[in-house]
Design a protein around this motif. Structure first.
Motif, PDB file in Angstrom:
ATOM      1  N   MET A 148       0.856  -1.176   0.000  1.00  0.00           N
ATOM      2  CA  MET A 148       0.000   0.000   0.000  1.00  0.00           C
ATOM      3  C   MET A 148       0.899   1.234   0.000  1.00  0.00           C
ATOM      4  N   GLU A 149       0.558   2.193  -0.815  1.00  0.00           N
ATOM      5  CA  GLU A 149       1.377   3.401  -0.934  1.00  0.00           C
ATOM      6  C   GLU A 149       1.234   4.296   0.301  1.00  0.00           C
ATOM      7  N   LEU A 150       2.254   5.094   0.548  1.00  0.00           N
ATOM      8  CA  LEU A 150       2.319   5.927   1.743  1.00  0.00           C
ATOM      9  C   LEU A 150       1.150   6.918   1.821  1.00  0.00           C
ATOM     10  N   GLY A 151       0.766   7.504   0.693  1.00  0.00           N
ATOM     11  CA  GLY A 151      -0.353   8.447   0.689  1.00  0.00           C
ATOM     12  C   GLY A 151      -1.652   7.802   1.137  1.00  0.00           C
ATOM     13  N   ARG A 152      -1.878   6.586   0.697  1.00  0.00           N
ATOM     14  CA  ARG A 152      -3.092   5.857   1.078  1.00  0.00           C
ATOM     15  C   ARG A 152      -3.067   5.517   2.566  1.00  0.00           C
ATOM     16  N   VAL A 153      -1.913   5.124   3.076  1.00  0.00           N
ATOM     17  CA  VAL A 153      -1.764   4.819   4.503  1.00  0.00           C
ATOM     18  C   VAL A 153      -2.050   6.069   5.333  1.00  0.00           C
ATOM     19  N   ALA A 154      -1.502   7.208   4.912  1.00  0.00           N
ATOM     20  CA  ALA A 154      -1.725   8.463   5.638  1.00  0.00           C
ATOM     21  C   ALA A 154      -3.205   8.855   5.603  1.00  0.00           C
ATOM     22  N   PHE A 155      -3.831   8.692   4.444  1.00  0.00           N
ATOM     23  CA  PHE A 155      -5.259   8.997   4.312  1.00  0.00           C
ATOM     24  C   PHE A 155      -6.087   8.141   5.262  1.00  0.00           C
ATOM     25  N   LEU A 156      -5.838   6.838   5.260  1.00  0.00           N
ATOM     26  CA  LEU A 156      -6.597   5.927   6.122  1.00  0.00           C
ATOM     27  C   LEU A 156      -6.344   6.210   7.596  1.00  0.00           C
ATOM     28  N   ALA A 157      -5.097   6.494   7.948  1.00  0.00           N
ATOM     29  CA  ALA A 157      -4.787   6.816   9.348  1.00  0.00           C
ATOM     30  C   ALA A 157      -5.546   8.061   9.797  1.00  0.00           C
ATOM     31  N   GLY A 158      -5.589   9.062   8.941  1.00  0.00           N
ATOM     32  CA  GLY A 158      -6.335  10.279   9.266  1.00  0.00           C
ATOM     33  C   GLY A 158      -7.827  10.022   9.389  1.00  0.00           C
ATOM     34  N   ALA A 159      -8.356   9.218   8.484  1.00  0.00           N
ATOM     35  CA  ALA A 159      -9.785   8.898   8.523  1.00  0.00           C
ATOM     36  C   ALA A 159     -10.126   8.096   9.781  1.00  0.00           C
ATOM     37  N   PHE A 160      -9.324   7.097  10.086  1.00  0.00           N
ATOM     38  CA  PHE A 160      -9.570   6.291  11.287  1.00  0.00           C
ATOM     39  C   PHE A 160      -9.491   7.167  12.542  1.00  0.00           C
ATOM     40  N   ALA A 161      -8.465   7.993  12.620  1.00  0.00           N
ATOM     41  CA  ALA A 161      -8.297   8.862  13.789  1.00  0.00           C
ATOM     42  C   ALA A 161      -9.487   9.807  13.934  1.00  0.00           C
ATOM     43  N   THR A 162      -9.960  10.338  12.822  1.00  0.00           N
ATOM     44  CA  THR A 162     -11.099  11.260  12.871  1.00  0.00           C
ATOM     45  C   THR A 162     -12.349  10.558  13.374  1.00  0.00           C
ATOM     46  N   HIS A 163     -12.645   9.385  12.845  1.00  0.00           N
ATOM     47  CA  HIS A 163     -13.826   8.650  13.312  1.00  0.00           C
ATOM     48  C   HIS A 163     -13.702   8.324  14.800  1.00  0.00           C
ATOM     49  N   ALA A 164     -12.513   7.956  15.247  1.00  0.00           N
ATOM     50  CA  ALA A 164     -12.307   7.626  16.659  1.00  0.00           C
ATOM     51  C   ALA A 164     -12.494   8.849  17.549  1.00  0.00           C
ATOM     52  N   VAL A 165     -11.917   9.977  17.153  1.00  0.00           N
ATOM     53  CA  VAL A 165     -12.001  11.203  17.960  1.00  0.00           C
ATOM     54  C   VAL A 165     -13.433  11.729  18.018  1.00  0.00           C
ATOM     55  N   VAL A 166     -14.121  11.723  16.894  1.00  0.00           N
ATOM     56  CA  VAL A 166     -15.507  12.199  16.875  1.00  0.00           C
ATOM     57  C   VAL A 166     -16.376  11.296  17.752  1.00  0.00           C
ATOM     58  N   GLY A 167     -16.235   9.988  17.627  1.00  0.00           N
ATOM     59  CA  GLY A 167     -17.003   9.069  18.468  1.00  0.00           C
ATOM     60  C   GLY A 167     -16.703   9.264  19.944  1.00  0.00           C
ATOM     61  N   TYR A 168     -15.433   9.410  20.279  1.00  0.00           N
ATOM     62  CA  TYR A 168     -15.021   9.637  21.662  1.00  0.00           C
ATOM     63  C   TYR A 168     -15.642  10.927  22.200  1.00  0.00           C
ATOM     64  N   ALA A 169     -15.531  12.003  21.414  1.00  0.00           N
ATOM     65  CA  ALA A 169     -16.042  13.305  21.854  1.00  0.00           C
ATOM     66  C   ALA A 169     -17.555  13.267  22.065  1.00  0.00           C
TER      67      ALA A 169
END
Length: 159
Positions: A1-22
């Motif tokens: 998997m390319e680095l850009g895709r990994v960064a995109f997914l990491a950001g998306a996962f983190a966002t869903h986690a933070v919004v759910g937590y908040a």
């Protein structure tokens, strides 16, 4: 998997986690880690083997209101705790709401019909920043330490 895709997914996962937590922290008395877990739950479909095919693909079954409703009802049936159930519903609902705005959207009417989103770049830098800012604001609003600090500042300014 390319680095850009990994960064995109990491950001998306983190966002869903933070919004759910908040949301869990801001609007319920349940353990906010419940929001983190259930904010990420729909993306468990990344773990499904590709050979399984539709609807067990990304943005398939786990990204539907039917799945969310089953999880929420199941949570209440097992735990009989309204606060916990609300936290689960807010977290999983936030994931679906965010993803429904993206170009791929989610299947709101699954299994009856396929739908698509309006094409908002919800996992782009601007929307990610807005979602994080809103989550931080909710956390700050609900933080007891912040309320205590405001009271001390207000009482010292009256003196």
């Amino acid at each position: 998997m390319e680095l850009g895709r990994v960064a995109f997914l990491a950001g998306a996962f983190a966002t869903h986690a933070v919004v759910g937590y908040a949301l869990a922290r801001g609007f319920t008395d349940a353990d906010p880690r419940v929001g983190l877990v259930f904010g990420l739950l729909p993306d468990a479909d990344f773990l499904f083997p590709a050979a399984w095919g539709w609807p067990l693909v990304h943005r398939g079954l786990t990204h539907t209101p039917l799945f969310a409703a089953a999880v929420v009802v199941g949570t209440y049936a097992i735990r009989r705790n309204r606060d916990l159930t609300l936290a689960v519903g807010l977290a999983i609902g936030s994931h679906l709401a965010i993803d429904s705005l993206s170009p791929l959207g989610i299947d709101w009417l699954f299994p009856v019909a396929a739908t698509a989103g309006p094409g908002v770049p919800v996992h782009g830098p601007a929307m990610t920043g807005a979602l994080w800012a809103a989550s931080i604001a909710i956390l700050a609003w609900r933080t007891d330490a912040l309320r205590s600090l405001r009271r001390r500042v207000a009482s010292s300014s009256r003196s």
